[in-house]
Design an enzyme around this catalytic site. Structure first.
Site, PDB file in Angstrom:
ATOM      1  N   THR A  27     -53.207  32.223 114.996  1.00 16.71           N
ATOM      2  CA  THR A  27     -52.738  31.846 113.666  1.00 16.71           C
ATOM      3  C   THR A  27     -52.302  30.388 113.703  1.00 16.71           C
ATOM      4  O   THR A  27     -52.164  29.783 114.763  1.00 16.71           O
ATOM      5  CB  THR A  27     -51.536  32.697 113.221  1.00 16.71           C
ATOM      6  OG1 THR A  27     -50.396  32.367 114.048  1.00 16.71           O
ATOM      7  CG2 THR A  27     -51.819  34.181 113.342  1.00 16.71           C
ATOM      8  N   ALA A  64     -48.893  31.874 117.981  1.00 16.27           N
ATOM      9  CA  ALA A  64     -48.083  31.430 116.846  1.00 16.27           C
ATOM     10  C   ALA A  64     -47.703  29.975 117.081  1.00 16.27           C
ATOM     11  O   ALA A  64     -47.185  29.635 118.149  1.00 16.27           O
ATOM     12  CB  ALA A  64     -46.839  32.297 116.708  1.00 16.27           C
ATOM     13  N   VAL A  90     -47.195  30.793 122.492  1.00 18.92           N
ATOM     14  CA  VAL A  90     -46.719  29.645 121.718  1.00 18.92           C
ATOM     15  C   VAL A  90     -47.786  28.560 121.678  1.00 18.92           C
ATOM     16  O   VAL A  90     -48.202  28.044 122.714  1.00 18.92           O
ATOM     17  CB  VAL A  90     -45.409  29.088 122.308  1.00 18.92           C
ATOM     18  CG1 VAL A  90     -44.938  27.886 121.494  1.00 18.92           C
ATOM     19  CG2 VAL A  90     -44.339  30.174 122.356  1.00 18.92           C
ATOM     20  N   LYS A  91     -48.216  28.213 120.469  1.00 20.52           N
ATOM     21  CA  LYS A  91     -49.201  27.146 120.292  1.00 20.52           C
ATOM     22  C   LYS A  91     -48.481  25.816 120.124  1.00 20.52           C
ATOM     23  O   LYS A  91     -47.612  25.678 119.259  1.00 20.52           O
ATOM     24  CB  LYS A  91     -50.067  27.395 119.055  1.00 20.52           C
ATOM     25  CG  LYS A  91     -51.130  28.436 119.226  1.00 20.52           C
ATOM     26  CD  LYS A  91     -51.902  28.654 117.939  1.00 20.52           C
ATOM     27  CE  LYS A  91     -52.919  27.573 117.687  1.00 20.52           C
ATOM     28  NZ  LYS A  91     -53.767  27.890 116.505  1.00 20.52           N
ATOM     29  N   CYS A  92     -48.882  24.845 120.933  1.00 19.41           N
ATOM     30  CA  CYS A  92     -48.325  23.496 120.849  1.00 19.41           C
ATOM     31  C   CYS A  92     -49.469  22.497 120.703  1.00 19.41           C
ATOM     32  O   CYS A  92     -50.495  22.631 121.384  1.00 19.41           O
ATOM     33  CB  CYS A  92     -47.525  23.152 122.097  1.00 19.41           C
ATOM     34  SG  CYS A  92     -46.074  24.184 122.392  1.00 19.41           S
TER      35      CYS A  92
END
Length: 226
Positions: A27, A64, A90-92
């Site tokens: 997402t 996310a 965790v998307k960075c």
């Protein structure tokens, strides 16, 4: 190759799961804003709850994305996102601050996805920082007349050369050819819009053959009823 679905729609995620095509979900804020409609009435707590609901449906990783660009703030938000559900990744973004956040979160055992990757240089940095996943955006590269799938091939070669454990998620997929080429290159994962998952099942010869079979079946049924 694993199939992730690139959406924030609970209905599409469930539909992909029902097909047996759901290994994970990706997402981003844009996807969530698209399904929310009136973002002004959608709080950050609503965002967290939506991620939790996605993770409850999916049996695999759910990426996310953080909503800030500062390293310390990304770390703080990333820790909070990871606490929502054990499936959350965790998307960075692949920036200097993003790399700092990826390194910190990875050292704490939090899985990370380096996103908005457009070059082999960036992918190499993501692996060095300890990212669990790297997401090259092939469709956006195609949009500027650059061969997006060539980047995927470069990343796979680099990772194979040095034994990096970072998994390659082919992202920004626009059509079935992207999926097939990803599989042929040996990418770990393709994250696919639900519309493209449906397109993968379509072929005009299948449609023509099925039409003929049904016509012949109808004739046989009439003859048996006679």
């Amino acid at each position: 190759m694993k199939f992730f679905i690139d959406t924030a729609s609970l209905e599409e995620i469930q539909a992909a799961k029902d097909l047996g095509m759901l290994d994970g979900v990706t997402t981003n804020p844009s996807l969530i804003a698209r399904i929310v409609g009136d973002a002004s009435s959608f709080s950050y707590q609503d965002f967290r709850e939506h991620i939790r609901r996605i993770a409850e449906i999916a049996d695999g990783p759910v990426s996310a994305e953080v909503t800030t660009t500062d390293a310390e703030e990304m770390i703080h938000e990333g820790e909070a996102l990871a606490a929502i559900h054990e499936n959350v990744v965790v998307k960075c973004p692949l920036t200097i601050d993003g790399l700092k956040a990826i390194r910190h979160l990875s050292e704490k055992g939090i899985r990370t996805n380096a996103t908005l990757v457009f070059s082999p240089n960036q992918a190499l940095l993501a692996a060095k920082a300890g990212a669990s996943y790297v997401s090259p955006f092939v469709g956006r590269l195609d949009d500027i007349s650059t061969e997006g799938m060539a980047l995927v091939e470069q990343i796979i070669t680099i990772y194979d050369n040095y034994g990096y454990l970072t998994e390659v998620i082919v992202a920004s997929i626009r059509h079935p050819r992207h999926v097939v080429e990803s599989a042929m290159m040996g990418a770990d994962i393709a994250t696919i819009p639900f519309s493209v998952i449906r397109q993968l099942a379509n072929h005009p010869l299948t449609d023509a053959g099925l039409k003929k079979f049904m016509e012949d079946a109808a004739i046989l049924k009439k003859e048996s009823d006679a």
